[in-house]
Design a protein around this motif. Structure first.
Motif, mmCIF file in Angstrom:
data_model
loop_
_atom_site.group_PDB
_atom_site.id
_atom_site.type_symbol
_atom_site.label_atom_id
_atom_site.label_comp_id
_atom_site.label_asym_id
_atom_site.label_seq_id
_atom_site.Cartn_x
_atom_site.Cartn_y
_atom_site.Cartn_z
ATOM 1 N N THR A 64 -5.036 5.075 -3.628
ATOM 2 C CA THR A 64 -5.644 3.956 -4.332
ATOM 3 C C THR A 64 -5.929 4.341 -5.772
ATOM 4 O O THR A 64 -5.768 5.495 -6.182
ATOM 5 C CB THR A 64 -6.955 3.524 -3.647
ATOM 6 N N GLU A 70 0.819 -1.199 0.000
ATOM 7 C CA GLU A 70 0.000 0.000 0.000
ATOM 8 C C GLU A 70 0.856 1.254 0.000
ATOM 9 O O GLU A 70 2.007 1.255 0.456
ATOM 10 C CB GLU A 70 -0.931 0.004 1.215
ATOM 11 N N ARG A 111 -4.700 6.969 2.240
ATOM 12 C CA ARG A 111 -4.246 5.819 1.476
ATOM 13 C C ARG A 111 -4.413 6.152 0.000
ATOM 14 O O ARG A 111 -5.459 6.668 -0.422
ATOM 15 C CB ARG A 111 -5.074 4.580 1.843
#
Length: 911
Positions: free
Chosen positions: A595, A580, A593
Motif C-alpha cells: 500500500t 491490489e 499487501r
C-alpha cells in the motif's frame, strides 16, 4: 517486381502477416496451414523463438543442417514477392513443421506441402540441391517424396503447386548439383545411366545421359569421377567436379570446352571443384582440387584471360564460394578448419567477425555458403550459434541452429521472426504486448537490430502477430522487468542507456520521451508491478538474478526501499490481483499487501503457520501454505481451495499469472534455477498439467521442457496466453551424446481447448458403512481417460475389500456401494485428454461412519431400554457407555436422534 501486403488465417486462429499466400498464389495457398500448429491445440504451441533448424539429420543423431538454397518467385510476374527456399536434413525451421524443405518470405517460414523426408545433410559437396526452371521449383537429393517410398534412393522432385512429385526415375547414386539451363534441367553427381555416368538432363520425363557415348578416361562421364557443382554463366553451363580438368563449360548445343587453360594434367587431380560463382566474364571456383604444380589453392579466379590462384587456408573438407554486394566470401568445411567464414580483401582471405566465434554442435562448427537473399549471404551447415565477436570466451552463443544469414555489415543472425534471447518480462502498453529481456535480434533482419552488442532488449507485437523493435527506442543492456504505470511503460534492468537517459536502472517512456526513474534504486529491479497509483519493485541486493531481493515503492520522485526480503533464487514473489499488489515476506513466510503506507501483513489461514503468494483467480489472491494447501483471499479472510497436485508442490513462481477462457495459467519452476519448469492451469476446481512444453514439434519423443528459471505468462487477446523465458531441450546436439541446450524464448498456449470444470462434488462427504456415495464431475470437454483413487489405492470397477463395490472408475461418474469404514480418506481424480493434458481434480474427503449399533446400553438386546438410555443422556444424565448422542449425525443431539433410534429399534435401520 512490386510487393504486396496480404494476410493468412493461421491454424491457431490468429491472423498472420505480410506473406506469400492468397488464393491468387497458385498452389501455395495451403502452405501456412500445413506449416503451423500441432495435431492438438491444447498445451504449449511452438512459438516464434526457435532460432534455426530442428530435427535430426539423415543418420539419426546428426544435428540438423541446411545444405542448399535457391530464390524462387512463386507466381512469376505476379504480385507476390520472391522467397528463399532451403533444403536439407531437418524437420522444422524456426519452430514451424517443415520436413526437409521450407521457404522464407522475408518475415516468416512456411513448409512446402508435406516436404521431402530424410533429405540428406551430409556428403561431399552436399547431397541436396535446388533449382528453378520455368518458374517451377525442383529439389534433388536422397529423400522420400511420399511416406510409402523406400529410403536410400537419390531422386529429383518437383513442386506442382499442391504436392511434391518425382520426376524421372531414381538415380543410382548421390546427387550433388542441379541447374536450369537453356530451358532444360541438368543434374550432377555420381550415378550411372546406361554406360554413362555423373551428368544427365531431363528429357520427356526421363533422365538421359549427356556427353560422348565413349568418354575418354578422366572425363566427366568416367565412372570413377564425380560432378560436384553446376552454375550458369550467360550462354554457358559450367560443370565442376573431380574429372581431370575440374571445370568444363557446355553451350546450348551440347558443345564443350575448357574454361581457360587446363588447371591440372591428366589424372593428377585430388579432390574437385565443389563450388562455382560466375559474375559477368569472371568465374570463381573453390574446392579441394590440386593443380599440376601439386599445390591446392582452395580457390581460383578466371577473369576471361587467365587463371589466378586465391590461396585459402588448408582444410580437410570442401569449400563454398559466393558473393554479397560484390564482395567474395569463402567457407571451408572441415572439423579442423582454422576459420569458418572468410572474406577476400583483394590480397588474400581473412576471417570475418564473428567467424571465429561460431559455435559447433559438440564438435568444431562447419559453415557453408548456400545462397543469397535480400542483401544477405545465406549460411547452412552444422553449428549451434554465434558468440559475440567482442567477447567470445565463456559466453553462451546467440542461438541459430544450422541456418543463418549475414548482412552487408557482416552481422550473422538467425533467419527468424522471433526474439533472439531470453524473455524476462511481459507488459501491456497502449494496447500492445511488450516483451523485455536479454535478446538483441527482434523479428526479421529488416525490422530490427541484429549485431551483437547493439541495442535491443525491448520488443512490441504488432496487430499482425509479428515482433518488432519497440517504437520508442531500445535500451543497450539486459532488461529484467517491465510494467505499465500511469500511461507510461516502465522498464528496469542492468545499467542501460536509452533515448538520452544514461546509466539507468529504471526508466519510463511516456509516449514521447524517456526519463530516468533510478533515484533511490541501488540494485537491479527483478520485477516491477503496478496497480492504480502504486508502483512497486523487487530489487536484487547482490546485483544479480540470484541474490536477495528487497521491496521498493516509487514515491513519485524516488524509490523508497524497505528492509523486507522477498523471494529466493530470483523469485520475487510479487504480483497484482485486481487493483491490489501483494508480495511474500521471505523471512516471515507471510503475504503482505503493498500500500501507499508500506507493506501490510495479511492474517494467516486458520491452523497454518506460513503462506506464500501463488497467483490470482477471478479477482482473488491465491496463497499456498507450507503443507501445500491452497487458499483464496477474498479481501477479508481465507477460504480453503483444496491443495496443490504432486507435480506442482514445492514449485516457485515469479509472480506472473494469466487468466484466459475462465482458467488461470501460471508458470512454476523448481527450487533451483536450472530445475525444470512448466506452465500449469487452474479453473477453480482442477489443475491442468501439460505433458510437456513441446516447443519443437520435430521432437515428439524428446520432450522439451522449460528451464533456466520460471516461465513467464501473460494473457493475449481472448483465447491466448503468451509464454516467455529461456527454454531447454533434451536433444542430440552432439554426435555421440544427448545435450540439454536452450531451444526457444517465446511460445503460446491456445486456451479455448482447455477443459473447464462445470460441476464438481462437495469438498467433504459423510456416509455410514453400507451406504453409497456418488461423485460426479462435468467438464466442458470430454476427457479420454479418468483415474480415481482413495489415498494411495487406485480404484477399479468391482468389489474392492476395505472400500466397497466400485463402478464408473474410468468415467466422470464414480459410485461406491456397500461402503466400508476403511474407505474413509481423500478421493482424488485425474483425467487425461486427447492432447495428453492431465487435469488433477479437486479431491473430496469421504468419512465413512462405522456400522450402526442401536444397542446403546450395551446389554446385548436392542429394545426400549436403549431408547430410555439415549433420552437420559440427552437430558444430561450419565453416559457410562460413552455413546455418541447425535445418533442421526445432523450435528445436534435432540429429539430427532431419539426418533431415529426408535425407528432403528423397530427394524427401520440406522440413519
Amino acid at each position: 517486381m512490386r510487393q504486396v501486403q496480404c494476410v493468412i488465417q493461421r491454424v491457431s486462429g490468429r491472423v498472420g502477416s505480410a506473406c506469400v499466400a492468397l488464393a491468387a498464389c497458385a498452389g501455395l495457398v495451403m502452405l501456412p496451414t500445413a506449416a503451423v500448429g500441432q495435431t492438438c491445440t491444447a498445451g504449449f504451441q511452438h512459438g516464434d523463438g526457435y532460432p534455426g533448424l530442428g530435427g535430426l539429420g539423415t543418420f539419426g543423431n546428426m544435428a540438423p543442417s541446411a545444405t542448399s538454397a535457391v530464390n524462387w518467385d512463386p507466381d512469376g510476374d505476379g504480385p507476390l514477392p520472391e522467397v528463399l527456399v532451403v533444403l536439407g536434413g531437418f524437420s522444422s525451421v524456426d519452430g514451424v513443421l517443415a520436413n526437409g524443405v521450407a521457404m522464407w518470405n522475408g518475415r516468416e517460414w512456411h513448409a512446402i506441402g508435406g516436404g521431402l523426408a530424410f533429405a540428406s545433410s551430409t556428403g561431399t559437396a552436399g547431397t541436396s540441391a535446388l533449382a528453378v526452371l520455368n518458374g517451377e521449383l525442383y529439389a534433388a537429393g536422397q529423400f522420400k517424396v511420399a511416406s510409402s517410398d523406400p529410403s536410400g534412393y537419390a531422386r529429383v522432385a518437383k513442386w506442382n503447386g499442391t504436392s511434391w512429385t518425382q520426376v524421372g526415375a531414381n538415380l543410382s547414386g548421390a546427387v550433388t548439383s542441379l541447374a536450369a539451363f537453356n530451358g532444360e534441367l541438368f543434374v550432377g553427381g555420381q550415378f550411372s545411366i546406361g554406360n554413362l555416368h555423373n551428368f544427365a538432363k531431363l528429357s520427356g520425363g526421363n533422365w538421359v545421359a549427356v556427353g560422348p557415348q565413349v568418354p575418354p578416361p578422366g572425363a566427366i562421364e568416367d565412372s570413377s569421377r564425380r560432378v560436384d557443382s553446376l552454375a550458369v554463366q550467360g550462354e554457358w553451363l559450367l560443370i565442376g567436379g573431380t574429372f581431370s580438368q575440374y571445370l568444363i563449360r557446355q553451350d546450348a548445343g551440347g558443345n564443350r570446352s575448357l574454361v581457360g587453360p587446363p588447371l591440372a594434367a591428366q589424372f593428377s587431380q585430388s579432390g574437385g571443384v565443389t563450388s562455382i560463382y560466375a559474375s559477368g566474364a569472371d568465374v570463381y571456383i573453390a574446392g579441394g582440387f590440386r593443380l599440376a604444380t601439386g599445390t591446392s589453392p582452395g580457390a581460383m579466379h578466371w577473369d576471361g584471360t587467365a587463371w589466378t590462384a586465391m590461396p585459402a587456408p588448408s582444410t580437410s573438407g570442401i569449400y563454398r564460394i559466393g558473393s554479397l554486394n560484390s564482395t567474395l566470401y569463402l567457407t571451408p568445411s572441415g572439423l579442423y578448419s582454422p576459420n569458418t567464414l572468410l572474406r577476400w580483401d583483394g590480397q588474400g582471405w581473412i576471417g570475418v567477425n564473428p567467424a571465429d566465434a561460431f559455435a559447433g554442435n559438440g564438435l568444431a562448427p562447419e559453415v557453408q555458403i548456400i545462397g543469397a537473399f535480400q542483401d544477405h549471404l545465406v549460411l547452412g551447415g552444422s553449428f549451434s550459434g554465434v558468440y559475440s565477436a567482442a567477447n567470445p570466451v565463456n559466453q553462451y552463443p546467440r542461438l541459430m541452429y544450422g541456418l543463418a544469414w549475414m548482412d552487408a555489415a557482416e552481422h550473422v543472425t538467425p533467419i527468424s521472426r522471433g526474439l533472439g534471447g531470453r524473455v524476462m518480462a511481459f507488459a501491456e502498453f497502449q494496447g500492445k504486448t511488450i516483451a523485455a529481456g536479454r535478446f538483441v535480434t527482434i523479428g526479421t533482419s529488416g525490422n530490427g537490430p541484429q549485431a551483437p552488442g547493439t541495442p535491443g532488449h525491448l520488443a512490441e507485437m504488432g496487430e499482425d502477430g509479428f515482433w518488432a523493435p519497440f517504437a520508442g527506442g531500445l535500451p543497450d543492456n539486459n532488461i529484467w522487468a517491465a510494467t505499465s504505470y500511469e500511461n507510461q511503460l516502465i522498464i528496469g534492468g542492468e545499467p542501460f542507456n536509452v533515448g538520452g537517459v544514461t546509466n539507468a536502472l529504471v526508466a519510463g517512456w511516456d509516449g514521447a520521451s524517456w526519463h530516468d526513474m533510478s533515484a533511490g534504486a541501488t540494485a537491479i529491479p527483478l520485477r516491477l508491478v503496478s496497480a492504480g497509483s502504486e508502483l512497486w519493485g523487487a530489487f536484487s541486493t547482490s546485483g544479480s538474478q540470484y541474490g536477495v531481493t528487497r521491496l521498493g515503492r516509487w514515491n513519485g520522485a524516488a524509490w523508497d526501499v524497505y528492509p523486507m526480503r522477498v523471494g529466493f533464487l530470483g523469485d520475487a514473489r510479487m504480483l497484482r490481483v485486481g487493483a491490489e499488489l501483494f508480495a511474500t515476506d521471505a523471512d516471515a513466510s507471510r503475504i503482505v499487501r503493498l500500500t501507499a503506507s508500506g507493506p501490510e501483513a495479511l492474517p494467516l489461514p486458520e491452523f497454518e503457520t506460513d503462506v506464500r503468494a501463488f497467483g490470482g483467480y477471478q479477482g482473488e489472491l491465491l496463497g499456498v501454505s507450507g503443507d501445500e494447501r491452497l487458499y483464496r483471499w477474498n479481501g477479508a479472510g481465507w477460504t480453503s481451495a483444496g491443495s496443490l497436485p504432486p507435480t506442482v508442490r514445492g514449485q516457485q513462481t515469479d509472480g506472473s499469472y494469466a487468466e484466459s477462457s475462465g482458467v488461470m495459467y501460471l508458470g512454476v519452476g523448481g527450487s533451483g534455477v536450472y530445475d525444470a519448469g512448466r506452465v500449469v492451469s487452474w479453473d477453480g476446481h482442477a489443475w491442468g498439467i501439460t505433458a510437456g512444453l513441446s516447443l519443437n514439434p520435430a521432437y515428439p519423443t524428446g520432450i522439451m521442457i522449460a528451464g533456466q528459471g520460471t516461465p513467464l505468462v501473460t494473457s493475449h487477446g481472448e483465447h491466448e496466453v503468451f509464454v516467455g523465458g529461456a527454454f531447454e531441450s533434451n536433444r542430440f546436439d552432439a554426435i555421440y551424446s544427448p545435450a540439454k541446450i536452450p531451444a526457444a524464448y517465446f511460445g503460446r498456449i491456445e486456451t479455448p481447448s482447455r477443459a473447464v470444470t462445470l460441476e464438481a462434488p462437495p469438498a467433504t462427504l459423510v456416509r455410514d458403512a453400507g451406504q453409497s456415495v456418488d461423485l460426479t464431475w462435468t467438464l466442458s470437454a470430454t476427457p479420454t481417460r479418468y483415474f480415481w483413487s482413495i489415498g494411495s489405492t487406485a480404484l477399479t470397477d468391482g468389489a474392492m475389500p476395505g472400500v466397497g463395490v466400485v463402478s464408473g472408475a474410468t468415467t466422470g461418474h464414480l459410485r461406491i456401494d456397500q461402503l466400508e469404514p476403511a474407505a474413509t480418506g481423500l478421493i482424488s481424480g485425474s483425467v487425461r485428454d486427447a492432447c495428453e493434458m492431465s487435469l488433477y481434480l479437486a479431491p473430496t474427503y469421504l468419512f465413512v461412519n462405522p456400522p450402526c449399533d442401536p444397542d446403546l446400553n450395551n446389554d446385548g438386546v436392542v429394545d426400549a431400554g436403549d431408547v430410555d438410555y439415549l433420552i437420559n443422556v440427552i437430558a444430561g444424565g450419565d453416559n457410562p457407555e460413552n455413546v455418541d448422542t447425535d445418533f442421526n449425525h445432523d450435528g445436534v443431539a435432540d429429539q430427532t436422534d431419539v426418533d431415529a433410534l426408535i425407528n432403528a429399534v423397530a427394524g427401520g435401520g440406522c440413519p
